[in-house]
Design an enzyme around this catalytic site. Structure first.
Site, PDB file in Angstrom:
ATOM      1  N   ASP B  11       0.869  -1.181   0.000  1.00  0.00           N
ATOM      2  CA  ASP B  11       0.000   0.000   0.000  1.00  0.00           C
ATOM      3  C   ASP B  11       0.899   1.221   0.000  1.00  0.00           C
ATOM      4  O   ASP B  11       1.814   1.325   0.819  1.00  0.00           O
ATOM      5  CB  ASP B  11      -0.890   0.018   1.249  1.00  0.00           C
ATOM      6  N   ASP B 130     -13.541  -4.830  -2.969  1.00  0.00           N
ATOM      7  CA  ASP B 130     -13.512  -4.855  -1.506  1.00  0.00           C
ATOM      8  C   ASP B 130     -14.892  -5.285  -1.042  1.00  0.00           C
ATOM      9  O   ASP B 130     -15.888  -4.681  -1.436  1.00  0.00           O
ATOM     10  CB  ASP B 130     -13.193  -3.462  -0.943  1.00  0.00           C
TER      11      ASP B 130
END
Lengths: 192, 252
Positions: B11, B130
């Site tokens: 990330d 997600d």
């Protein structure tokens, strides 16, 4: 000087980065004279076959590629465009290799994406490479097997992982993305 | 035989690697290039870089980071975060990424998947989903997990396939950061439903979690972040373990 053919379907910069890491002077070009005088020519490709083939024809690059006398390496879509014909967009290709290119059946996981080993290898590109080594593939179409096949991979059915005829070489996998094994295969080509 | 892929995820925020738990509580986890090189050395099969800030101001930082990664890394990598248009994809791919992942922007405008596939090929498009289990089943969330949508996860995965996605990256928000194992139920459902490679993400804590994932679902890849960043699991050890369990993996 290694020339990388510039056209509308390319992972040209990945190939260029790999050549830079290996320390080979290179240039991305579609200029006929530069391609003709290069020591080696790399014909990369990701994208769609019929669009790529029309682009090559419009610019006369199909004729230039067929006339090259130095070692030429097609990669991925490059390999498929060097075959006789592909089902993708029902496209007639360069015909350097006699193979036909077909689509993997839709009931299976497609694209064939990831690291896979060979079931057979032979020829100069694979000097020092055993068949149990893994290289990186990502493709939905595959070339069938012919006497010009120098490496076989098995996904759903056996297909040509590499082809060779005279000064023309091609790999379905991406040597520039296949870590140490890919680097060795690229070196084998560059040292031809 | 095609190998199961082990994919570390980095990330990215302002050019640095960061990690949160259940999508919040972000902290610094190092230089992305250093980490990426370490993972290649350890035998990672691919890398995923997700720009979690993804603001317009950050685009140039991201593009220059992608260029640096491409120069140093000789395995495939995917870049995601804030990709809204074919032009965005073009910049990321020209900088040297192999694939892009789209998430909120594809939910907002599903045609984006088709546009990218037409221009760059399906193999370039990873659709990241997600998901969280709600009272009425597994639903799709966008905006880094902050926004619930009406979409059922399985419906959206199927639609993404029809639009030309080349791969699904499925992250369970219930499991993310918990180290309690992958979300087997939804990963199983999605990987049975689509004929695309599915990357399972969220929840890996033990080597055994990967074994269970590959033995009970059709996922072709497992993705994790903190367990790799913090050296809790070494990728090479993980692969050796999986090999002893007869799961096909690439060993260097």
């Amino acid at each position: 000087m290694i020339a990388i053919i510039k056209y509308n379907a390319g992972n040209t910069c990945s190939v260029q980065n790999a050549l830079n890491r290996l320390g080979y002077e290179n240039r991305i070009t579609d200029v006929e004279e530069e391609l003709l005088k290069a020591d080696k020519v790399i014909f990369p490709g990701v994208g769609e076959a019929s669009t790529a083939m029309s682009y090559l024809k419009e610019r006369g690059l199909d004729r230039v590629i067929l006339g090259l006398k130095q070692p030429v390496l097609g990669i991925c879509l490059g390999l498929q465009l060097m075959c006789e014909k592909t089902d993708e967009g029902d496209t007639n290709c360069l015909g350097i290799f006699k193979n036909k290119v077909r689509k993997f059946p839709n009931k299976e996981i497609v694209p064939h994406m990831g690291w896979n080993n060979f079931t057979e290898v032979r020829g100069t590109l694979f000097n020092g490479i055993s068949q149990d080594k893994d290289v990186y593939f990502v493709h939905s179409y595959y070339a069938d097997i012919s006497e010009q096949t120098t490496a076989v991979c098995d996904y759903i059915s056996p297909f040509s992982a590499a082809l060779e005829k005279d000064n023309f070489y091609a790999t379905q996998f991406h040597p520039e993305k296949s870590a140490d094994i890919g680097e060795q295969i690229l070196k084998n080509f560059l040292e031809l | 035989m095609l190998k199961k892929r082990i994919i570390p995820c980095l990330d990215i925020q302002n050019g640095r690697t960061v990690k949160g738990i259940n999508f919040v509580g972000i902290r610094d986890a190092g230089d992305p290039i250093d980490l990426a090189k370490r993972y290649v050395e350890e035998g990672a099969d691919e890398l995923v870089f997700l720009d979690i800030t993804a603001t317009i101001e950050n685009r140039d930082t991201l593009v220059s980071l992608v260029k640096r990664i491409a120069k140093e890394i000789d395995i495939p990598f995917t870049v995601g975060g804030g990709i809204n248009s074919v032009e965005d994809v073009s910049r990321i791919i020209s900088a040297g990424a192999d694939k892009v992942s789209v998430n909120s922007s594809a939910v907002r405008r599903p045609e984006l998947i088709r546009e990218i596939a037409d221009e760059f090929g399906s193999q370039c498009v990873t659709v990241a989903i997600d998901t969280q289990k709600m009272n009425d089943g597994w639903k799709v969330f966008t905006h880094g997990g902050r926004k619930e949508t009406e979409l059922k996860t399985t419906d959206w995965a199927k639609r993404a396939e029809e639009l030309g996605a080349g791969e699904i990256l499925l992250t369970s928000m219930n499991n993310d950061g918990t180290k309690a194992g992958f979300a087997l139920e939804i990963t199983g459902q999605v990987s049975e439903l689509v004929n695309l490679p599915v990357i399972a993400s969220g929840g890996a804590g033990l080597k055994k979690d990967f074994e269970i994932l590959f033995n009970t679902t059709k996922a072709t890849a497992g993705l994790a972040a903190s367990i790799f960043h913090n050296n809790e699991i070494h990728i090479q050890d993980l692969k050796k373990y999986l090999q002893t369990k007869k799961i096909p993996v690439r060993c260097k």
